[in-house]
Design a protein around this motif. Structure first.
Motif, PDB file in Angstrom:
ATOM      1  N   GLY A 102       0.837  -1.194   0.000  1.00  0.00           N
ATOM      2  CA  GLY A 102       0.000   0.000   0.000  1.00  0.00           C
ATOM      3  C   GLY A 102       0.868   1.237   0.000  1.00  0.00           C
ATOM      4  N   LEU A 103       0.477   2.219  -0.809  1.00  0.00           N
ATOM      5  CA  LEU A 103       1.211   3.477  -0.895  1.00  0.00           C
ATOM      6  C   LEU A 103       0.279   4.637  -0.594  1.00  0.00           C
ATOM      7  CD1 LEU A 103       3.176   2.885  -4.225  1.00  0.00           C
ATOM      8  CD2 LEU A 103       3.968   2.468  -1.881  1.00  0.00           C
ATOM      9  N   SER A 104       0.728   5.504   0.271  1.00  0.00           N
ATOM     10  CA  SER A 104       0.016   6.749   0.562  1.00  0.00           C
ATOM     11  C   SER A 104       0.566   7.800  -0.393  1.00  0.00           C
ATOM     12  CB  SER A 104       0.270   7.157   2.011  1.00  0.00           C
ATOM     13  OG  SER A 104      -0.299   8.409   2.271  1.00  0.00           O
ATOM     14  N   LEU A 105      -0.332   8.516  -1.088  1.00  0.00           N
ATOM     15  CA  LEU A 105       0.080   9.485  -2.097  1.00  0.00           C
ATOM     16  C   LEU A 105      -0.535  10.854  -1.811  1.00  0.00           C
ATOM     17  CD1 LEU A 105      -0.614   7.246  -5.223  1.00  0.00           C
ATOM     18  CD2 LEU A 105       1.588   7.587  -4.084  1.00  0.00           C
ATOM     19  N   ARG A 106       0.105  11.873  -2.302  1.00  0.00           N
ATOM     20  CA  ARG A 106      -0.426  13.241  -2.261  1.00  0.00           C
ATOM     21  C   ARG A 106      -0.798  13.618  -3.689  1.00  0.00           C
ATOM     22  NH1 ARG A 106      -1.458  15.173   2.755  1.00  0.00           N
ATOM     23  NH2 ARG A 106       0.211  14.624   4.161  1.00  0.00           N
ATOM     24  N   ALA A 107      -1.940  14.253  -3.834  1.00  0.00           N
ATOM     25  CA  ALA A 107      -2.397  14.710  -5.145  1.00  0.00           C
ATOM     26  C   ALA A 107      -2.131  16.200  -5.276  1.00  0.00           C
ATOM     27  CB  ALA A 107      -3.886  14.427  -5.309  1.00  0.00           C
ATOM     28  N   ALA A 108      -1.483  16.592  -6.351  1.00  0.00           N
ATOM     29  CA  ALA A 108      -1.258  18.013  -6.613  1.00  0.00           C
ATOM     30  C   ALA A 108      -2.600  18.674  -6.934  1.00  0.00           C
ATOM     31  CB  ALA A 108      -0.298  18.173  -7.786  1.00  0.00           C
ATOM     32  N   PRO A 109      -2.710  19.966  -6.723  1.00  0.00           N
ATOM     33  CA  PRO A 109      -3.956  20.661  -7.080  1.00  0.00           C
ATOM     34  C   PRO A 109      -4.261  20.460  -8.565  1.00  0.00           C
ATOM     35  CG  PRO A 109      -2.500  22.120  -5.857  1.00  0.00           C
ATOM     36  CD  PRO A 109      -1.720  20.876  -6.150  1.00  0.00           C
ATOM     37  N   PRO A 110      -5.537  20.363  -8.924  1.00  0.00           N
ATOM     38  CA  PRO A 110      -5.878  20.128 -10.332  1.00  0.00           C
ATOM     39  C   PRO A 110      -5.511  21.315 -11.216  1.00  0.00           C
ATOM     40  CG  PRO A 110      -7.858  20.535  -9.039  1.00  0.00           C
ATOM     41  CD  PRO A 110      -6.714  20.456  -8.072  1.00  0.00           C
ATOM     42  N   ALA A 111      -5.177  20.998 -12.456  1.00  0.00           N
ATOM     43  CA  ALA A 111      -4.868  22.040 -13.432  1.00  0.00           C
ATOM     44  C   ALA A 111      -6.151  22.772 -13.807  1.00  0.00           C
ATOM     45  CB  ALA A 111      -4.239  21.413 -14.671  1.00  0.00           C
ATOM     46  N   LYS A 112      -6.023  24.004 -14.195  1.00  0.00           N
ATOM     47  CA  LYS A 112      -7.203  24.806 -14.538  1.00  0.00           C
ATOM     48  C   LYS A 112      -7.654  24.592 -15.982  1.00  0.00           C
ATOM     49  CE  LYS A 112      -7.072  27.013 -10.581  1.00  0.00           C
ATOM     50  NZ  LYS A 112      -7.269  26.103  -9.527  1.00  0.00           N
ATOM     51  N   SER A 113      -6.743  24.278 -16.860  1.00  0.00           N
ATOM     52  CA  SER A 113      -7.050  24.202 -18.283  1.00  0.00           C
ATOM     53  C   SER A 113      -7.734  22.894 -18.666  1.00  0.00           C
ATOM     54  CB  SER A 113      -5.764  24.335 -19.100  1.00  0.00           C
ATOM     55  OG  SER A 113      -6.013  24.117 -20.456  1.00  0.00           O
ATOM     56  N   ARG A 114      -8.748  22.990 -19.493  1.00  0.00           N
ATOM     57  CA  ARG A 114      -9.366  21.815 -20.109  1.00  0.00           C
ATOM     58  C   ARG A 114      -9.040  21.785 -21.596  1.00  0.00           C
ATOM     59  NH1 ARG A 114     -12.564  18.531 -17.409  1.00  0.00           N
ATOM     60  NH2 ARG A 114     -13.346  19.178 -15.408  1.00  0.00           N
ATOM     61  N   LEU A 115      -8.214  22.729 -22.045  1.00  0.00           N
ATOM     62  CA  LEU A 115      -7.909  22.833 -23.466  1.00  0.00           C
ATOM     63  C   LEU A 115      -6.736  21.951 -23.877  1.00  0.00           C
ATOM     64  CD1 LEU A 115      -8.337  26.686 -23.897  1.00  0.00           C
ATOM     65  CD2 LEU A 115      -9.994  24.865 -24.372  1.00  0.00           C
ATOM     66  N   ARG A 116      -5.923  21.558 -22.934  1.00  0.00           N
ATOM     67  CA  ARG A 116      -4.776  20.698 -23.230  1.00  0.00           C
ATOM     68  C   ARG A 116      -5.018  19.336 -22.622  1.00  0.00           C
ATOM     69  NH1 ARG A 116      -0.108  24.237 -21.086  1.00  0.00           N
ATOM     70  NH2 ARG A 116       0.647  22.167 -20.632  1.00  0.00           N
ATOM     71  N   SER A 117      -4.228  18.366 -23.053  1.00  0.00           N
ATOM     72  CA  SER A 117      -4.398  17.015 -22.533  1.00  0.00           C
ATOM     73  C   SER A 117      -3.052  16.444 -22.124  1.00  0.00           C
ATOM     74  CB  SER A 117      -5.074  16.119 -23.568  1.00  0.00           C
ATOM     75  OG  SER A 117      -4.288  16.048 -24.741  1.00  0.00           O
ATOM     76  N   ASN A 118      -3.117  15.343 -21.390  1.00  0.00           N
ATOM     77  CA  ASN A 118      -1.935  14.637 -20.934  1.00  0.00           C
ATOM     78  C   ASN A 118      -2.291  13.164 -20.832  1.00  0.00           C
ATOM     79  OD1 ASN A 118       0.634  14.098 -20.013  1.00  0.00           O
ATOM     80  ND2 ASN A 118       0.533  15.497 -18.274  1.00  0.00           N
ATOM     81  N   MET A 119      -1.280  12.328 -20.693  1.00  0.00           N
ATOM     82  CA  MET A 119      -1.493  10.888 -20.679  1.00  0.00           C
ATOM     83  C   MET A 119      -1.137  10.300 -19.322  1.00  0.00           C
ATOM     84  SD  MET A 119       0.157   8.105 -23.282  1.00  0.00           S
ATOM     85  CE  MET A 119      -0.730   8.712 -24.691  1.00  0.00           C
ATOM     86  N   CYS A 120      -1.937   9.347 -18.868  1.00  0.00           N
ATOM     87  CA  CYS A 120      -1.693   8.657 -17.609  1.00  0.00           C
ATOM     88  C   CYS A 120      -0.439   7.796 -17.719  1.00  0.00           C
ATOM     89  CB  CYS A 120      -2.910   7.789 -17.255  1.00  0.00           C
ATOM     90  SG  CYS A 120      -2.654   6.747 -15.811  1.00  0.00           S
ATOM     91  N   GLY A 121       0.401   7.870 -16.695  1.00  0.00           N
ATOM     92  CA  GLY A 121       1.627   7.091 -16.660  1.00  0.00           C
ATOM     93  C   GLY A 121       1.420   5.606 -16.431  1.00  0.00           C
ATOM     94  N   PHE A 122       0.255   5.191 -15.970  1.00  0.00           N
ATOM     95  CA  PHE A 122      -0.029   3.767 -15.764  1.00  0.00           C
ATOM     96  C   PHE A 122      -0.741   3.153 -16.965  1.00  0.00           C
ATOM     97  CE2 PHE A 122      -0.283   3.686 -10.790  1.00  0.00           C
ATOM     98  CZ  PHE A 122       1.088   3.863 -10.715  1.00  0.00           C
ATOM     99  N   CYS A 123      -1.880   3.718 -17.339  1.00  0.00           N
ATOM    100  CA  CYS A 123      -2.731   3.060 -18.345  1.00  0.00           C
ATOM    101  C   CYS A 123      -2.605   3.640 -19.741  1.00  0.00           C
ATOM    102  CB  CYS A 123      -4.190   3.065 -17.905  1.00  0.00           C
ATOM    103  SG  CYS A 123      -4.965   4.700 -17.840  1.00  0.00           S
ATOM    104  N   GLY A 124      -1.994   4.816 -19.879  1.00  0.00           N
ATOM    105  CA  GLY A 124      -1.835   5.411 -21.195  1.00  0.00           C
ATOM    106  C   GLY A 124      -3.079   6.106 -21.712  1.00  0.00           C
TER     107      GLY A 124
END
Length: 164
Positions: free
Chosen positions: A63-85
């Motif tokens: 089990g890993l405890s993680l911290r989530a960074a604040p969400p990005a404001k833009s919905r105009l750009r995209s990014n890819m998940c490092g686990f599932c792609g």
């Protein structure tokens, strides 16, 4: 490689990068569809900046405890998940970071990666959830994509455990 059902005590005992007190106080989900999960990932409803990942790794439950960074404001750009792609809008991808296990973690060393904000990677790969943006075509089968995801999850866990 579906996850076996876990009880709350097994989940709490699996954490390697937080104190027992922290593990005892975390909110554990109760409605998990175990048969279609390759790992258990969730955001804490009481603390949105906290997230957890539990995975069977080398015959051990980690089990890993993680911290989530604040969400990005833009919905105009995209990014890819490092686990599932899976490709998401920036608002649906989150930088998750966790302390490394052992002495390195106690010294403040962390490891981070960009992931699906809801940590439902296996649901996206299986087509149970649909992201808001069109996905690039892949010639891999669902099982091949799941294997790739499992490998990336395992690599992340290995990197957190390196100093243990």
């Amino acid at each position: 490689m579906d996850m076996q059902p876990l009880d709350v005590d097994e989940i709490r005992a699996s954490f390697v990068n937080c104190s027992r007190g922290e593990a005892k106080s975390l909110t554990v989900p109760t409605d998990v569809p175990w048969a279609t999960r390759d790992f258990l990932g969730w955001r804490d409803p009481k603390a949105p900046g906290r997230a957890y990942l539990v995975v069977a790794h080398r015959d051990e439950l980690i089990g890993l405890s993680l911290r989530a960074a604040p969400p990005a404001k833009s919905r105009l750009r995209s990014n890819m998940c490092g686990f599932c792609g899976t490709t998401h809008t920036l608002a649906d991808i989150t930088l998750f970071s966790g302390r490394r296990a052992g002495k390195a973690g106690r010294e403040g060393n962390t490891l981070g990666t960009y992931l699906c904000a809801d940590l439902a990677c296996d649901a996206y790969v299986r087509g149970e959830r649909r992201p808001a943006v069109p996905q690039p075509h892949e010639s891999l089968t669902v099982e091949q994509r799941l294997e790739r995801m499992r490998g990336k999850v395992g690599l992340f866990v290995e990197r957190v455990l390196e100093t243990r």
